[in-house]
Design an enzyme around this catalytic site. Structure first.
Site, PDB file in Angstrom:
ATOM      1  N   ASP A  80       0.857  -1.193   0.000  1.00 23.15           N
ATOM      2  CA  ASP A  80       0.000   0.000   0.000  1.00 23.15           C
ATOM      3  C   ASP A  80       0.890   1.239   0.000  1.00 23.15           C
ATOM      4  O   ASP A  80       1.691   1.441   0.909  1.00 23.15           O
ATOM      5  CB  ASP A  80      -0.924  -0.008   1.214  1.00 23.15           C
ATOM      6  CG  ASP A  80      -2.065   0.995   1.058  1.00 23.15           C
ATOM      7  OD1 ASP A  80      -1.791   2.155   0.677  1.00 23.15           O
ATOM      8  OD2 ASP A  80      -3.225   0.627   1.322  1.00 23.15           O
ATOM      9  N   SER A 130      -7.053   4.377  -1.387  1.00 23.99           N
ATOM     10  CA  SER A 130      -6.906   2.922  -1.400  1.00 23.99           C
ATOM     11  C   SER A 130      -8.221   2.201  -1.663  1.00 23.99           C
ATOM     12  O   SER A 130      -8.218   0.993  -1.897  1.00 23.99           O
ATOM     13  CB  SER A 130      -6.320   2.433  -0.070  1.00 23.99           C
ATOM     14  OG  SER A 130      -4.998   2.874   0.047  1.00 23.99           O
ATOM     15  N   HIS A 193     -10.068  -2.754   6.452  1.00 26.37           N
ATOM     16  CA  HIS A 193      -9.525  -1.537   5.844  1.00 26.37           C
ATOM     17  C   HIS A 193      -9.742  -1.601   4.326  1.00 26.37           C
ATOM     18  O   HIS A 193     -10.061  -2.641   3.776  1.00 26.37           O
ATOM     19  CB  HIS A 193      -8.036  -1.421   6.195  1.00 26.37           C
ATOM     20  CG  HIS A 193      -7.545  -0.015   6.233  1.00 26.37           C
ATOM     21  ND1 HIS A 193      -6.520   0.439   5.440  1.00 26.37           N
ATOM     22  CD2 HIS A 193      -7.940   1.034   6.977  1.00 26.37           C
ATOM     23  CE1 HIS A 193      -6.294   1.722   5.697  1.00 26.37           C
ATOM     24  NE2 HIS A 193      -7.145   2.103   6.618  1.00 26.37           N
ATOM     25  N   SER A 195      -8.084  -1.677   1.399  1.00 27.82           N
ATOM     26  CA  SER A 195      -7.508  -2.621   0.418  1.00 27.82           C
ATOM     27  C   SER A 195      -8.099  -4.028   0.575  1.00 27.82           C
ATOM     28  O   SER A 195      -8.638  -4.566  -0.397  1.00 27.82           O
ATOM     29  CB  SER A 195      -5.986  -2.672   0.522  1.00 27.82           C
ATOM     30  OG  SER A 195      -5.428  -1.399   0.591  1.00 27.82           O
ATOM     31  N   ASP A 358       2.097   2.542   3.644  1.00 28.66           N
ATOM     32  CA  ASP A 358       1.271   3.740   3.486  1.00 28.66           C
ATOM     33  C   ASP A 358       1.214   4.563   4.778  1.00 28.66           C
ATOM     34  O   ASP A 358       1.351   5.784   4.748  1.00 28.66           O
ATOM     35  CB  ASP A 358      -0.137   3.280   3.088  1.00 28.66           C
ATOM     36  CG  ASP A 358      -1.100   4.423   2.867  1.00 28.66           C
ATOM     37  OD1 ASP A 358      -0.917   5.170   1.900  1.00 28.66           O
ATOM     38  OD2 ASP A 358      -2.043   4.567   3.680  1.00 28.66           O
ATOM     39  N   HIS A 362       2.431   8.383   5.450  1.00 22.72           N
ATOM     40  CA  HIS A 362       1.495   9.424   5.884  1.00 22.72           C
ATOM     41  C   HIS A 362       2.034  10.186   7.098  1.00 22.72           C
ATOM     42  O   HIS A 362       1.761  11.357   7.288  1.00 22.72           O
ATOM     43  CB  HIS A 362       0.136   8.818   6.251  1.00 22.72           C
ATOM     44  CG  HIS A 362      -0.749   8.545   5.064  1.00 22.72           C
ATOM     45  ND1 HIS A 362      -1.080   9.511   4.144  1.00 22.72           N
ATOM     46  CD2 HIS A 362      -1.389   7.414   4.663  1.00 22.72           C
ATOM     47  CE1 HIS A 362      -1.889   8.974   3.219  1.00 22.72           C
ATOM     48  NE2 HIS A 362      -2.081   7.700   3.517  1.00 22.72           N
ATOM     49  N   ASP A 399      -0.985   0.267  -4.794  1.00 19.13           N
ATOM     50  CA  ASP A 399      -2.260   0.872  -5.192  1.00 19.13           C
ATOM     51  C   ASP A 399      -2.060   2.294  -5.705  1.00 19.13           C
ATOM     52  O   ASP A 399      -2.715   2.731  -6.638  1.00 19.13           O
ATOM     53  CB  ASP A 399      -3.285   0.809  -4.056  1.00 19.13           C
ATOM     54  CG  ASP A 399      -2.736   1.243  -2.709  1.00 19.13           C
ATOM     55  OD1 ASP A 399      -1.530   1.555  -2.598  1.00 19.13           O
ATOM     56  OD2 ASP A 399      -3.524   1.271  -1.749  1.00 19.13           O
ATOM     57  N   HIS A 400      -1.143   3.021  -5.084  1.00 19.24           N
ATOM     58  CA  HIS A 400      -0.893   4.407  -5.461  1.00 19.24           C
ATOM     59  C   HIS A 400       0.481   4.786  -4.932  1.00 19.24           C
ATOM     60  O   HIS A 400       1.046   4.071  -4.107  1.00 19.24           O
ATOM     61  CB  HIS A 400      -1.961   5.343  -4.869  1.00 19.24           C
ATOM     62  CG  HIS A 400      -2.110   5.153  -3.391  1.00 19.24           C
ATOM     63  ND1 HIS A 400      -1.154   5.578  -2.492  1.00 19.24           N
ATOM     64  CD2 HIS A 400      -3.063   4.538  -2.656  1.00 19.24           C
ATOM     65  CE1 HIS A 400      -1.523   5.242  -1.279  1.00 19.24           C
ATOM     66  NE2 HIS A 400      -2.675   4.602  -1.333  1.00 19.24           N
ATOM     67  N   HIS A 476      -1.065  11.012  -0.718  1.00 19.18           N
ATOM     68  CA  HIS A 476      -0.667  10.073  -1.766  1.00 19.18           C
ATOM     69  C   HIS A 476      -0.068  10.850  -2.933  1.00 19.18           C
ATOM     70  O   HIS A 476      -0.192  12.077  -3.004  1.00 19.18           O
ATOM     71  CB  HIS A 476      -1.885   9.290  -2.260  1.00 19.18           C
ATOM     72  CG  HIS A 476      -2.482   8.432  -1.199  1.00 19.18           C
ATOM     73  ND1 HIS A 476      -3.692   7.813  -1.320  1.00 19.18           N
ATOM     74  CD2 HIS A 476      -2.023   8.099   0.033  1.00 19.18           C
ATOM     75  CE1 HIS A 476      -3.955   7.126  -0.233  1.00 19.18           C
ATOM     76  NE2 HIS A 476      -2.964   7.279   0.610  1.00 19.18           N
TER      77      HIS A 476
END
Ligand SMILES: *[C@@H]1O[C@H](CO)[C@@H](O)[C@H](O)[C@H]1NC(C)=O
Ligand SMILES: *[C@@H]1O[C@H](CO)[C@@H](O)[C@H](O)[C@H]1NC(C)=O
Ligand SMILES: *[C@@H]1O[C@H](CO)[C@@H](O)[C@H](O)[C@H]1NC(C)=O
Ligand SMILES: *[C@@H]1O[C@H](CO)[C@@H](O)[C@H](O)[C@H]1NC(C)=O
Ligand SMILES: *[C@@H]1O[C@H](CO)[C@@H](O)[C@H](O)[C@H]1NC(C)=O
Ligand SMILES: [Zn+2]
Length: 552
Positions: A80, A130, A193, A195, A358, A362, A399-400, A476
């Site tokens: 992620d 996500s 969550h 994903s 991820d 963040h 994912d990103h 992101h």
């Protein structure tokens, strides 16, 4: 742009060119940097690189040609937020942990024969979240940000719109189950969550993880059931053979505490962990609920038909901070899941998420983000040991992206978590890895950045790298992400394409779903030719472990 400015451009560019490579600016940091410019002597010869390339060519020639067969088993790994700069930085950290300069190291999946790029934007978002990306890479459809398992006809938060069954899309896990294969899900985040939810839920808001979240938004849970409820009581969630991750609180009522004394969040009085067990009991199938690593490891060699493991109330801990007695690693979770699912002769689909890369980003906790990436790499390595390239497709992607920059002219072998060797225009050091936004932004004094090397917690795991725009949570990124593939039809994953193609490509390789009848490699004759090599490999791995040859 005015014409006179245009005339100035070449001169400006020339000035900038000098500026960029101004060696006089290299600061005193150079001397204090133990590893400055560390190279191995042989690397300074032409022969070294010619030999390196020759070895790579011979490795490629040795690669089993894509046998064009059928991917009986498919494991999709998701990092992620694992952007391309995250890969470069994490492999350097890995190499430095092994005492090398680091840049030349390789994450396990970087050796896979096929690599492509995927475009991550969503229907209404230039930069994705996500939820819509999970809908893309698991259900094969681009959708709106914040929505899961629904077409773009449903805007986020609109419960009413999501009650139209025509807007619901199914994941490749559901397609695989319909084909008689098994399916499972593993993550380091809450299992509810965004994903992992992409595998089994259709929901207009990714935050509706428990009933209280739905009702407090003014909606009826009969119309819009929460994500945890969907996992336990609806299809395909209730058919998943393996469910491993965090998030116990989403399954328990508010007046109950879990095994580690954390309170549940549900206000409908349901204990969904108990409901899961009751439902398996009524189906007379073997099943186990576990909440810690010891229990998980005990059943690793002969798992029950159905396994539910929830190792934390919230997300699982970051690997660097986890209690290793109660929390399994991602590689351990992956191995148990593969052992369990491999018992189905028709094969399986498994989704494995390294979900906290991820979260590290963040928070601008760059060390944590990179370590979680290394953990994902170990999980992929474990799967690659257990599953044969001849009958099992492994796909690794993100994912990103994120907005971590890998910047400066830092010399070879410098601490990847340390400063660049040069300083900014005000004489202040900057980090090789920093962010364009996030909570690591520092107040400037008279337009000058503080020297972050003097932070009292500099070097700590939870030290935040510096950022430009101050934000509670770093954002992101909109760049493309990499896709790595190994196994039958791996070459289908090369090129640059829409993220929503991924499950269709996997289904093609695995002959999953109605459309596969059109593909020649999916005819029965082809499908039956490959021997169950994976079963053999697993048996060998079990023996090797019995003799202490393979560490679990
Ligand atoms: C939600 O969707 C319904 C049905 O598609 C529509 O009638 C309604 O206007 C939407 N509500 C909002 C707030 O957009
Ligand atoms: C929790 O509340 C429900 C009613 O809402 C009750 O039936 C149940 O016994 C309570 N459980 C505990 C552990 O207090
Ligand atoms: C449940 O399964 C066991 C073992 O597979 C079998 O012996 C038993 O008869 C089954 N019971 C019912 C009620 O089907
Ligand atoms: C793991 O869970 C089992 C069952 O609840 C318990 O008996 C055991 O003490 C737990 N182990 C640890 C290390 O917490
Ligand atoms: C758990 O952590 C302790 C202390 O860091 C370490 O000594 C031990 O080897 C670890 N155990 C496992 C199974 O990784
Ligand atoms: Zn995120």
């Amino acid at each position: 742009m005015p014409a006179n400015l245009l005339l100035l451009l070449p001169a400006l560019a020339a000035a900038a060119e000098i500026h960029y490579h101004d060696t006089a600016r290299q600061s005193q940091l150079r001397d204090s940097d133990r590893s400055y410019g560390r190279t191995n002597g042989r690397e300074a010869t032409a022969e070294y690189w010619a030999n390196e390339a020759a070895a790579a060519i011979s490795e490629r020639k040795k690669r089993a040609p894509d046998n064009g067969g059928v991917a009986r088993n498919i494991v999709m790994f998701l990092g992620d937020g694992m952007s391309v700069p995250t890969l470069a930085a994490a492999r350097t950290l890995l190499g430095q942990r092994q005492g090398r300069p680091g840049e030349e190291a390789q994450l396990s999946f970087e050796a896979f024969p096929s690599v492509g790029l995927s475009k991550t934007y969503c229907l209404n978002a230039q930069i994705a979240d996500s939820a819509c990306t999970a809908t893309a890479y698991l259900c094969g459809v681009k959708a709106n940000s914040g929505t899961i398992g629904l077409t773009g006809a449903v805007p986020r938060f609109n419960c009413t719109a999501s009650t139209d069954r025509a807007t619901h899309v199914q994941s490749i896990a559901a397609w695989a189950l319909q084909d008689g294969r098994d399916a499972g899900v593993v993550t380091t985040t809450r299992i509810t969550h965004a994903s992992p939810a992409g595998l089994y839920a259709s929901v207009a808001n990714r935050n509706w993880e428990n009933d209280a979240a739905v009702t407090s938004a003014g909606h009826d849970t009969n119309l819009c059931p929460d994500i945890a409820y969907q996992l336990i009581n609806m299809s395909p969630g209730n058919q998943l053979k393996v469910i491993l991750g965090g998030g116990r609180r989403e399954f328990l009522p508010v007046n109950m505490t879990d095994e580690e004394n954390e309170r549940g969040l549900r206000t409908d009085g349901r204990n969904l962990i108990e409901e899961w067990q009751a439902s398996k009991r009524s189906q007379n199938v073997s099943h186990r609920y576990v909440w810690n690593r010891t229990e998980l490891m005990e059943l690793s060699s002969s798992p029950p038909d159905y396994l539910l493991g929830l190792f934390e109330s919230n997300h699982m801990q970051y690997h660097l901070e986890a209690n290793n007695v109660t929390e399994p690693t991602l590689a351990e979770l992956t191995e148990v899941a593969i052992r369990s699912l491999s018992r189905n002769e028709k094969g399986f689909f498994l989704f494995v998420e390294g979900g906290r890369i991820d979260h590290g980003h963040h928070e601008n906790y760059v060390h944590l983000a990179l370590d979680e990436t290394v953990e994902l790499s170990k999980a992929v390595a474990r799967a690659a040991e257990l599953l044969s390239e001849d009958d099992s497709l492994l796909v690794v992607t993100a994912d990103h992206a994120h907005v971590m920059a890998f910047n400066g002219y830092t010399p070879r072998g410098s601490d990847i978590l340390g400063p660049s060797n040069s300083i900014d225009d005000n004489g202040v050091p900057y980090m090789t890895l920093s962010y364009t936004n996030g909570p690591g932004a520092r107040m400037q004094t008279n337009g000058i950045r503080p020297n972050v090397l003097q932070d009292s917690n500099y070097g700590a795991t939870r030290w935040r790298s510096h950022a430009d725009a101050p934000l509670d949570s770093e954002t992101h990124g909109g760049d493309d992400v990499a896709v790595f593939a190994r196994g039958p039809h791996h070459h289908m994953f090369t090129g640059l394409y829409e993220q929503s193609q991924l499950p269709h490509l996997m289904a093609y390789a695995g002959c999953i779903g109605a459309r596969s009848r059109d593909h020649p490699h999916c005819s029965a004759a082809h499908a039956l030719t490959s021997p169950p090599l994976t079963a053999l490999l697993l048996a060998v791995a079990t023996l090797a472990r019995a003799f202490g040859l393979l560490r679990l």
